[in-house]
Design an enzyme around this catalytic site. Structure first.
Site, short mmCIF file in Angstrom:
data_model
loop_
_atom_site.label_atom_id
_atom_site.label_comp_id
_atom_site.label_asym_id
_atom_site.label_seq_id
_atom_site.Cartn_x
_atom_site.Cartn_y
_atom_site.Cartn_z
N THR A 34 -8.14 6.63 -1.29
CA THR A 34 -9.45 6.41 -1.86
C THR A 34 -10.34 7.43 -1.38
O THR A 34 -11.53 7.45 -1.87
CB THR A 34 -9.90 5.03 -0.98
N LYS B 116 -13.93 8.99 -3.16
CA LYS B 116 -15.48 9.25 -2.49
C LYS B 116 -15.81 10.44 -2.53
O LYS B 116 -17.27 10.87 -2.98
CB LYS B 116 -15.07 9.11 -0.86
N LYS C 104 -8.02 13.58 6.03
CA LYS C 104 -6.96 12.52 5.67
C LYS C 104 -6.10 12.43 6.79
O LYS C 104 -6.13 13.40 7.80
CB LYS C 104 -6.05 12.31 4.40
N ARG C 105 -5.19 11.39 7.11
CA ARG C 105 -4.21 11.48 8.27
C ARG C 105 -3.41 12.62 8.02
O ARG C 105 -2.80 12.89 6.57
CB ARG C 105 -3.38 10.33 8.07
N HIS D 132 0.61 -1.08 -0.10
CA HIS D 132 0.08 -0.05 0.10
C HIS D 132 0.96 1.30 -0.12
O HIS D 132 0.31 2.32 -0.13
CB HIS D 132 -0.79 0.24 1.03
N LYS E 138 1.21 14.30 2.78
CA LYS E 138 -0.04 14.76 2.14
C LYS E 138 -0.38 16.19 2.35
O LYS E 138 -1.05 16.59 1.70
CB LYS E 138 -1.20 14.27 3.38
#
Length: 844
Positions: free
Chosen positions: A679, A683, A571-572, A387, A577
């Site tokens: 993901t 969404k 998100k985390r 992942h 990110k």
């Protein structure tokens, strides 16, 4: 009699046409159905919860409703398992250390078509179903994407009629609850089982022993692992219903229990009390989920968890393989060469990779197969998904820890490695450096075992570019073992359940079969210029925004402008990110409004949410920076409601289900080449948000499916990042060249956002200026320009909504049904089916 108003209709009277429209996706509320549900609800309140209406609490009502709905699962669950024993299909076992399930009640009602009937029944009982749903605790047994993907996969496996089992750990405490106190993240324990869990069933009859420590003895007839400590694995089963096909699969989570004789023999007279208290040491194994996302922490307890789930699960798999008759204990199969025909084991990332040496141990030591035969079975049975490409996420266990905890497995790993290196040496004679790179055992200071290894697998399924250095040597040697699979999301939870208004508008145009075949959304392209459809889509979005604005005002006491653009990044919290890039845009936009307060600015409400790993200092500082920017921006009268900044506290599945349907803009801004897939981006796309993003992870495929013109793509591509690495990234060059960037950084550094502690964010500035692995400044200029395009388009609602329609129409590929169908056919050797099982007689 006409139905009384349901939750969706209470706000305003509906025409018959509207009421009919509403019923389709939520299931029919027949009079008999409603009467029976009410009767069962009262029965459970009385007999299961031992309450009457005088003393029952809202939580009691939730439990009564949950038990009522669960009754509709039980017959189907038993029938499904009987069906699998009769047909004896190949079964897939999905092993994951994380299952981020969220809430179960509403999802079950959606999949069983019970939502309208339950709504009507609770309404007639004088209760509000949404309030009852809100009493359910999230099952937060995951950190983020990896655990939520596992949950979506379980839904798809059941919806595609696959004989599938999810296996994991029943953590007593899931991912921590996040509180924001004075702008800082504070962690609280997530005691999700405090009130009990109506969805699970303990199965003590299938308890299994798991061994640790001890030593190995080599005898002429084989190896024995002796003097071990035993911990028992107690299974809890949760039903996993497919979408309206009467299939109910099982998620089995293991809980650690001390055996009765645990430690008692080690104590002299008088040590009994202490011995009983020490049982906790064994039971700690399933106490708490490690709250790390994309970061490896080599703790003994974590290795214990990984081996615990693998050992218990493999015992279960082999038990089920040997006895193929439902309810029978008699051994029907002993020929293990048939194992790969009947069993597929999918390892969700490296965490359950111990399944490989454990399966070898069982086959060689216990079932007495020779090594080569056992290895062939192992390779044909197991597959693994990778992942992440972040090096710090890859598991590397110290050899001495491994030797202490799992001495037999260390011997097996060494033997696997010896044979593997013989093959490498034969293929690349004299290439000593390659042998070093490809060894499972990393020599040097502290010897370590690298858990990630494609050689032991039939298929390494993995998304990023295969040239990633981590895999290059393995790919060169055996390219056939590598496959890419694009991740997916379940449209049941992530559209029908969380955004029923949008699901209805789509169903009205193209029917409701898209729920089980998301590719049918393509036909929405025919409606891109349909005025009525454009209006309907925009209206649903506005209703979702109004509803979320009410929620935010209740929780954050900030007045939201519901006509502003809802710009969301959830998100985390992690440097890669790039929540910091988002912060720089907020500051730049704020400075521009301050400079020209009379200009027509596009109003924005920027929301950032996510949890930081408790030990990840930089991530916690990023949260503090976001909250500090919010304190300044939200209280500036010059800016007013044209810009607001909200940190969404305690982001989790349930909050995602509220935020995502309300989003206009989805921020997917990681550095190109760092996100394996993502993901959350899917969404948002499915729920009618436009994406601003880099060409990273699944954004690349989203741009392909919806048309790149319908996303806001900016910044470096993977090749540009590689080129910049070669040349050298110097943040100060950008800082000196871009006045708005310099102004923003100087404000952060100078205490503009932290006047009481001017040096508060020095570390963040220092990181951005001198050791930023993720090159925030390199993408700043293009990001700001791209955000200007976003603002311009938002002022033209019709053109904006057309792009939204193109995005929704392009979502078909991102259904987890498609992902799982590909896994089934290309990796597990199984065939999905949309056939329904016969419905059980509800009276049984």
């Amino acid at each position: 009699a006409p139905p009384s108003p349901t939750r969706a209709t209470m706000s305003k009277p509906l025409s018959d046409h509207d009421r009919r429209k509403q019923i389709s996706v939520r299931g029919l509320a027949g009079i008999e159905n409603v009467a029976e549900l009410k009767q069962n609800f009262n029965r459970h309140l009385h007999f299961t919860l031992v309450k009457d209406r005088n003393v029952a609490t809202k939580r009691d009502y939730y439990f009564a409703l949950a038990h009522t709905v669960r009754e509709h699962l039980i017959g189907r669950w038993i029938r499904t398992q009987q069906h699998y024993y009769e047909k004896d299909p190949k079964r897939v076992y999905y092993i994951s250390l994380e299952f981020y399930m969220g809430r179960t009640l509403q999802n079950t009602m959606v999949n069983l078509a019970l939502e309208n009937a339950c709504d009507e029944a609770t309404y007639q009982l004088g209760l509000d179903m949404e309030e009852l749903e809100d009493m359910e605790e999230d099952a937060g047994l995951g950190n983020g994407g990896l655990g939520r993907l596992a949950a979506c996969f379980l839904d798809s496996m059941a919806s595609l009629g696959l004989a599938a089992y999810g296996y994991g750990i029943r953590y007593e405490f899931g991912i921590f609850n996040q509180k924001i106190v004075n702008g800082w993240q504070v962690e609280e324990a997530d005691d999700w089982l405090r009130y009990g869990n109506p969805w699970e069933k303990a199965r003590p009859e299938y308890m299994r022993p798991v061994h640790f420590y001890g030593r190995t003895e080599h005898h002429p007839d084989g190896v024995k692992w002796v003097d071990t400590q035993v911990v028992l694995a107690l299974p809890y089963d949760t039903p996993v219903p497919g979408y309206r096909n009467n299939v109910v699969n099982t998620m089995r989570l293991w809980s650690a229990k001390a055996p009765c004789e645990f430690n008692l023999k080690d104590f002299n007279v008088g040590g009994y009390i202490q011995a009983v208290l020490d049982r906790n040491l064994a039971e700690n194994i399933s106490r708490v989920l490690y709250p790390n996302d994309n970061f490896f922490e080599g703790k003994e307890l974590r290795l214990k968890q990984e081996y615990f789930v693998v050992s218990a699960t493999l015992q279960d798999i082999i038990r089920r393989f040997k006895v193929s008759k439902f309810g029978s204990r008699e051994i029907a199969r002993t020929d293990f060469s048939k194992l790969p025909d009947k069993v597929a084991i999918q390892l969700n990332d490296t965490h359950p990779a111990m399944a490989i040496p454990e399966l070898m141990r069982v086959l060689v030591d216990e079932e007495k197969l020779d090594w080569d035969k056992a290895w062939d079975i192992c390779v044909r049975t197991c597959a693994y998904t990778n992942h992440t490409v972040l090096p710090e996420a890859l598991e590397r266990w110290p050899v001495d820890l491994f030797a202490h905890l799992l001495p037999r497995h260390l011997e097996i790993v060494y033997e696997i490695n010896r044979r593997h290196l013989e093959r490498v040496a034969a293929k690349y004679p004299g290439d000593v450096d390659r042998l070093r790179r490809m060894s499972l055992i990393e020599e040097g200071g502290q010897k370590r075992i690298n858990m990630i290894h494609s050689d032991i697998l039939k298929a390494t399924v993995y998304v990023p570019t295969i040239n990633s250095n981590i895999f290059k040597d393995f790919y060169e040697m055996e390219p056939h073992k590598f496959q890419n699979k694009t991740n997916g999301i379940t449209p049941r939870r992530w559209l029908v359940m969380c955004n029923p208004g949008l699901a209805e508008v789509i169903a009205e145009r193209i029917g409701e079969d898209f729920i089980r075949d998301l590719d049918q959304l393509q036909s929405l392209r025919n409606y891109v210029n349909d005025e009525a459809f454009i209006r309907d889509i925009a209206k649903v979005k506005q209703e979702n925004k109004l509803k979320f604005a009410v929620h935010l005002e209740e929780h954050y006491k900030v007045k939201i402008n519901p006509n502003s653009m809802f710009d969301i990044q959830v998100k985390r919290i992690h440097e890669y990110k790039r929540q910091l890039l988002n912060c720089l845009h907020i500051i730049t936009y704020y400075n521009r409004i301050k400079k020209e307060p009379n200009k027509q600015w596009t109003p924005r409400t920027v929301m950032i949410g996510g949890k930081a790993a408790p030990g990840y200092h930089t991530a916690k500082m990023i949260i503090r920076l976001i909250t500090a920017i919010g304190e300044v921006v939200n209280n500036d009268p010059v800016v007013g409601d044209r810009l607001k900044v909200i940190f969404l506290e305690n982001y989790r599945v349930t909050l995602a289900e509220k935020a995502i349907p309300a989003a206009d803009l989805s921020e997917q801004i990681s550095t190109a080449g760092t996100e394996a897939s993502g993901t959350g981006n899917m969404k948002f796309m499915l729920n009618g948000a436009l994406t601003i993003g880099t060409m990273d992870g699944a954004n690349v495929e989203m741009a392909e499916e919806a048309g790149e013109d319908n996303l806001f793509i900016f910044g470096m591509r993977v090749d540009d990042v590689d080129a910049l690495d070669m040349k050298g990234y110097h943040a100060e060059e950008y800082y000196n060249r871009l006045p708005e960037l310099k102004q923003a950084i100087d404000q952060i550094a100078g205490g503009f956002f932290s006047p009481k502690q001017p040096d508060l964010f020095k570390e963040i500035v220092n990181m951005l200026m001198h050791h930023d692995r993720f090159k925030v400044f390199a993408d700043y200029e293009d990001y700001i320009k791209c955000q200007e395009k976003v603002n311009a388009l938002y002022k033209n609602p019709k053109e904006w909504t057309k792009k939204v329609i193109y995005n929704i129409a392009g979502c078909g590929k991102f259904s987890s049904d498609r992902t799982i169908a590909q896994y089934a056919r290309e990796i597990w050797g199984m065939e999905p089916t949309l056939e329904k099982l016969p419905a059980p007689d509800d009276k049984q």
